[in-house]
Design an enzyme around this catalytic site. Structure first.
Site, PDB file in Angstrom:
ATOM      1  N   GLU A 105      85.788 183.146  72.242  1.00 35.86           N
ATOM      2  CA  GLU A 105      86.146 181.906  71.534  1.00 35.86           C
ATOM      3  C   GLU A 105      86.865 180.918  72.460  1.00 35.86           C
ATOM      4  O   GLU A 105      86.698 179.708  72.333  1.00 35.86           O
ATOM      5  CB  GLU A 105      87.032 182.223  70.315  1.00 35.86           C
ATOM      6  CG  GLU A 105      86.320 182.975  69.215  1.00 35.86           C
ATOM      7  CD  GLU A 105      85.419 182.104  68.333  1.00 35.86           C
ATOM      8  OE1 GLU A 105      85.452 180.861  68.471  1.00 35.86           O
ATOM      9  OE2 GLU A 105      84.670 182.679  67.514  1.00 35.86           O
ATOM     10  N   HIS A 159      77.817 180.232  67.006  1.00 38.99           N
ATOM     11  CA  HIS A 159      77.988 181.132  65.869  1.00 38.99           C
ATOM     12  C   HIS A 159      76.702 181.343  65.061  1.00 38.99           C
ATOM     13  O   HIS A 159      76.564 182.353  64.389  1.00 38.99           O
ATOM     14  CB  HIS A 159      79.091 180.629  64.943  1.00 38.99           C
ATOM     15  CG  HIS A 159      80.469 180.861  65.470  1.00 38.99           C
ATOM     16  ND1 HIS A 159      80.883 180.367  66.689  1.00 38.99           N
ATOM     17  CD2 HIS A 159      81.523 181.547  64.967  1.00 38.99           C
ATOM     18  CE1 HIS A 159      82.146 180.738  66.903  1.00 38.99           C
ATOM     19  NE2 HIS A 159      82.544 181.455  65.874  1.00 38.99           N
ATOM     20  N   HIS A 170      76.194 185.059  64.602  1.00 37.58           N
ATOM     21  CA  HIS A 170      76.257 185.742  63.311  1.00 37.58           C
ATOM     22  C   HIS A 170      74.989 186.567  63.073  1.00 37.58           C
ATOM     23  O   HIS A 170      75.044 187.663  62.501  1.00 37.58           O
ATOM     24  CB  HIS A 170      76.422 184.729  62.171  1.00 37.58           C
ATOM     25  CG  HIS A 170      77.816 184.219  62.027  1.00 37.58           C
ATOM     26  ND1 HIS A 170      78.131 183.027  61.407  1.00 37.58           N
ATOM     27  CD2 HIS A 170      79.005 184.729  62.424  1.00 37.58           C
ATOM     28  CE1 HIS A 170      79.442 182.836  61.436  1.00 37.58           C
ATOM     29  NE2 HIS A 170      79.991 183.855  62.048  1.00 37.58           N
ATOM     30  N   LYS A 183      91.172 178.945  57.021  1.00 35.78           N
ATOM     31  CA  LYS A 183      90.049 179.547  56.302  1.00 35.78           C
ATOM     32  C   LYS A 183      90.398 181.010  56.031  1.00 35.78           C
ATOM     33  O   LYS A 183      90.670 181.760  56.965  1.00 35.78           O
ATOM     34  CB  LYS A 183      88.775 179.489  57.148  1.00 35.78           C
ATOM     35  CG  LYS A 183      88.117 178.124  57.191  1.00 35.78           C
ATOM     36  CD  LYS A 183      87.126 178.087  58.333  1.00 35.78           C
ATOM     37  CE  LYS A 183      85.736 177.891  57.840  1.00 35.78           C
ATOM     38  NZ  LYS A 183      84.763 177.739  58.930  1.00 35.78           N
ATOM     39  N   ARG A 217      84.453 169.425  62.050  1.00 34.39           N
ATOM     40  CA  ARG A 217      84.840 170.835  62.163  1.00 34.39           C
ATOM     41  C   ARG A 217      83.636 171.733  62.456  1.00 34.39           C
ATOM     42  O   ARG A 217      83.783 172.832  62.973  1.00 34.39           O
ATOM     43  CB  ARG A 217      85.557 171.282  60.883  1.00 34.39           C
ATOM     44  CG  ARG A 217      86.166 172.679  61.003  1.00 34.39           C
ATOM     45  CD  ARG A 217      87.077 173.003  59.846  1.00 34.39           C
ATOM     46  NE  ARG A 217      87.609 174.361  60.001  1.00 34.39           N
ATOM     47  CZ  ARG A 217      88.658 174.827  59.349  1.00 34.39           C
ATOM     48  NH1 ARG A 217      89.307 174.050  58.515  1.00 34.39           N
ATOM     49  NH2 ARG A 217      89.076 176.055  59.539  1.00 34.39           N
ATOM     50  N   ARG A 277      98.304 182.325  41.832  1.00 31.68           N
ATOM     51  CA  ARG A 277      97.729 181.020  42.192  1.00 31.68           C
ATOM     52  C   ARG A 277      98.294 180.446  43.490  1.00 31.68           C
ATOM     53  O   ARG A 277      98.225 179.252  43.726  1.00 31.68           O
ATOM     54  CB  ARG A 277      97.903 179.997  41.067  1.00 31.68           C
ATOM     55  CG  ARG A 277      97.215 180.373  39.786  1.00 31.68           C
ATOM     56  CD  ARG A 277      97.012 179.170  38.881  1.00 31.68           C
ATOM     57  NE  ARG A 277      96.376 179.592  37.640  1.00 31.68           N
ATOM     58  CZ  ARG A 277      97.057 179.973  36.571  1.00 31.68           C
ATOM     59  NH1 ARG A 277      98.374 179.984  36.590  1.00 31.68           N
ATOM     60  NH2 ARG A 277      96.408 180.337  35.487  1.00 31.68           N
ATOM     61  N   HIS A 319      83.017 190.252  67.330  1.00 30.81           N
ATOM     62  CA  HIS A 319      82.734 188.837  67.084  1.00 30.81           C
ATOM     63  C   HIS A 319      82.638 188.005  68.370  1.00 30.81           C
ATOM     64  O   HIS A 319      81.682 187.270  68.572  1.00 30.81           O
ATOM     65  CB  HIS A 319      83.803 188.260  66.155  1.00 30.81           C
ATOM     66  CG  HIS A 319      83.585 186.814  65.828  1.00 30.81           C
ATOM     67  ND1 HIS A 319      82.540 186.386  65.035  1.00 30.81           N
ATOM     68  CD2 HIS A 319      84.254 185.694  66.200  1.00 30.81           C
ATOM     69  CE1 HIS A 319      82.585 185.066  64.925  1.00 30.81           C
ATOM     70  NE2 HIS A 319      83.607 184.632  65.621  1.00 30.81           N
ATOM     71  N   GLU A 378      85.863 170.973  56.501  1.00 39.18           N
ATOM     72  CA  GLU A 378      84.561 171.185  57.119  1.00 39.18           C
ATOM     73  C   GLU A 378      83.487 170.239  56.594  1.00 39.18           C
ATOM     74  O   GLU A 378      82.366 170.636  56.274  1.00 39.18           O
ATOM     75  CB  GLU A 378      84.103 172.655  56.931  1.00 39.18           C
ATOM     76  CG  GLU A 378      83.171 173.098  58.027  1.00 39.18           C
ATOM     77  CD  GLU A 378      83.015 174.616  58.137  1.00 39.18           C
ATOM     78  OE1 GLU A 378      82.234 175.036  58.961  1.00 39.18           O
ATOM     79  OE2 GLU A 378      83.703 175.351  57.406  1.00 39.18           O
ATOM     80  N   LYS A 388      91.543 173.490  68.544  1.00 41.83           N
ATOM     81  CA  LYS A 388      91.151 173.800  67.167  1.00 41.83           C
ATOM     82  C   LYS A 388      91.952 172.964  66.178  1.00 41.83           C
ATOM     83  O   LYS A 388      91.408 172.445  65.202  1.00 41.83           O
ATOM     84  CB  LYS A 388      91.315 175.292  66.867  1.00 41.83           C
ATOM     85  CG  LYS A 388      90.818 175.624  65.461  1.00 41.83           C
ATOM     86  CD  LYS A 388      90.432 177.062  65.243  1.00 41.83           C
ATOM     87  CE  LYS A 388      89.774 177.200  63.878  1.00 41.83           C
ATOM     88  NZ  LYS A 388      89.541 178.603  63.518  1.00 41.83           N
ATOM     89  N   ASN A 433      81.592 175.830  65.205  1.00 42.57           N
ATOM     90  CA  ASN A 433      80.579 176.864  64.984  1.00 42.57           C
ATOM     91  C   ASN A 433      79.630 177.016  66.171  1.00 42.57           C
ATOM     92  O   ASN A 433      78.645 177.747  66.078  1.00 42.57           O
ATOM     93  CB  ASN A 433      79.768 176.537  63.722  1.00 42.57           C
ATOM     94  CG  ASN A 433      80.638 176.556  62.482  1.00 42.57           C
ATOM     95  OD1 ASN A 433      81.519 177.394  62.364  1.00 42.57           O
ATOM     96  ND2 ASN A 433      80.425 175.622  61.580  1.00 42.57           N
TER      97      ASN A 433
END
Length: 366
Positions: free
Chosen positions: A189, A252, A256, A147, A245, A125, A269, A241, A231, A249
């Site tokens: 990025e 993206h 993506h 993330k 935030r 956990r 990427h 998010e 960031k 993206n």
């Protein structure tokens, strides 16, 4: 002592942590470990590219600080971000006798960071997590913000959590073995941060192309630190998010789709995001938000940094379909991140299909 060049604080209340950027950070890592209250066993997760070069070196750093670290190497590449690979790593954690105060260290690029973070968030956990990102993309992107995830056969990053590291150490010496293409993928990025947040930073990139590509340490530590600061500023205002935030993206949504349509094989990427940003800029211009000259200016910068500005192997129809399967699409409405000027974002979910298709067609090679 190593040479610390920059420190960036990520402010998240009780989950705040430092990003340390410098060269030969052995002493800094050891001092942190000695003061962190960890138990004496750890896991060092790395991949088949980075492990043979730096794995044993970092194991010995940790040993000198009193940590017995089990070195676990996964195959390099996106396919290691899976539940089946995660299960083999859990097995190693259990065999090594890790307890709830045993830290998991991530030594590698974004895949290793995401996988190690996912392991750390879920083993018993949650155990402490420390990032040692070795790729420029991981340093400026996935190592900040907490993330962590693995992929599912039906989509990227669908199984994951928000889980903050205890610290991030970026050793610039470990970048010297990176292939040139890996530097460029991180720069995709980096350019994004200028476009969404900081016009001065964008101009800095335009005027320091040679220094950036030749990895001059002063220049490198500045662009990494500024990217992390931007960031961190965004993430500290919106950790989970809910709103701001989303601006991270930028590029993206189309990026993506390009990655998916080319089987995650043709473009990495940062390259896909570079083309996706071109599409997002075109869309911003079509909607009357942005002056036209920003597009050729950005394309010049991306090309100079050895990034693509058009994608091959995709169709507008397939890409248009893909954007509705993105995690960020809610209720069938795509949340577009656009810009009204360099450094100023606009979020819109009322973009007409015709404009989206036109922007996609623009960023595909004829």
């Amino acid at each position: 002592m190593g040479e610390i060049q920059r420190k960036v604080r990520v402010e998240l209340g009780p989950d705040s942590y430092d990003i340390v950027i410098g060269r030969n950070l052995r002493q800094e890592v050891q001092d942190f470990v000695r003061g962190a209250g960890f138990s004496n066993k750890a896991l060092l997760l790395t991949d088949s590219n980075v492990g043979p070069v730096y794995g044993e070196k970092v194991v010995s750093w940790l040993a000198e600080a009193g940590l017995v670290a089990a070195l676990v190497t996964v195959p390099a590449g996106e396919s290691s971000k899976s539940l089946s690979v995660a299960e083999t790593v859990y097995t190693e954690c259990i065999k090594a006798g890790l307890d709830r105060k045993s830290p998991v260290f991530a030594l590698g690029g974004g895949v290793v960071g995401d996988l190690a973070g996912f392991i750390a968030a879920t083993y018993m956990r949650g155990v402490p997590f420390v990032q040692l990102p070795t790729s420029l993309l991981a340093q400026v992107d996935s190592s900040v913000g907490g993330k962590v995830a693995v992929n599912h056969a039906l989509g990227k990053n669908l199984i994951g959590a928000f889980y903050q590291p205890k610290a991030v150490f970026m050793d610039l010496e470990m970048m010297e073995t990176l292939p040139a293409r890996e530097i460029s993928t991180g720069l995709g990025e980096v350019v994004k941060y200028g476009l969404i947040y900081d016009a001065d930073f964008f101009a800095y990139l335009e005027s320091h192309i040679e220094e950036i590509l030749s990895l001059k340490h002063e220049c490198l530590s500045h662009i990494i630190a500024r990217s992390c600061e931007i960031k961190a500023a965004v993430v500290s205002e919106d950790e989970k998010e809910a709103g701001l935030r989303r601006i991270l993206n930028f590029g993206h949504t189309i990026g993506h789709a390009i990655e998916k349509e080319t089987g995650y094989a043709r473009y990495n990427h940062g390259e896909a995001v570079a083309v996706g940003m071109v599409g997002a800029l075109k869309l911003s211009i079509e909607l009357g938000l942005l002056a036209e000259e920003v597009l050729p200016r950005t394309e010049r910068l991306l090309r100079a940094l050895k990034l693509p500005v058009r994608a091959e192997g995709c169709t507008v129809d397939d890409m248009y379909e893909d954007i509705f399967h993105d995690k960020k699409t809610v209720g069938g409405r795509v949340a577009w991140v656009l810009i009204s000027a360099i450094g100023q974002t606009v979020c819109r979910s009322d973009v007409p299909e015709s404009a989206v298709r036109e922007a996609m067609a623009y960023c595909l090679a004829d």
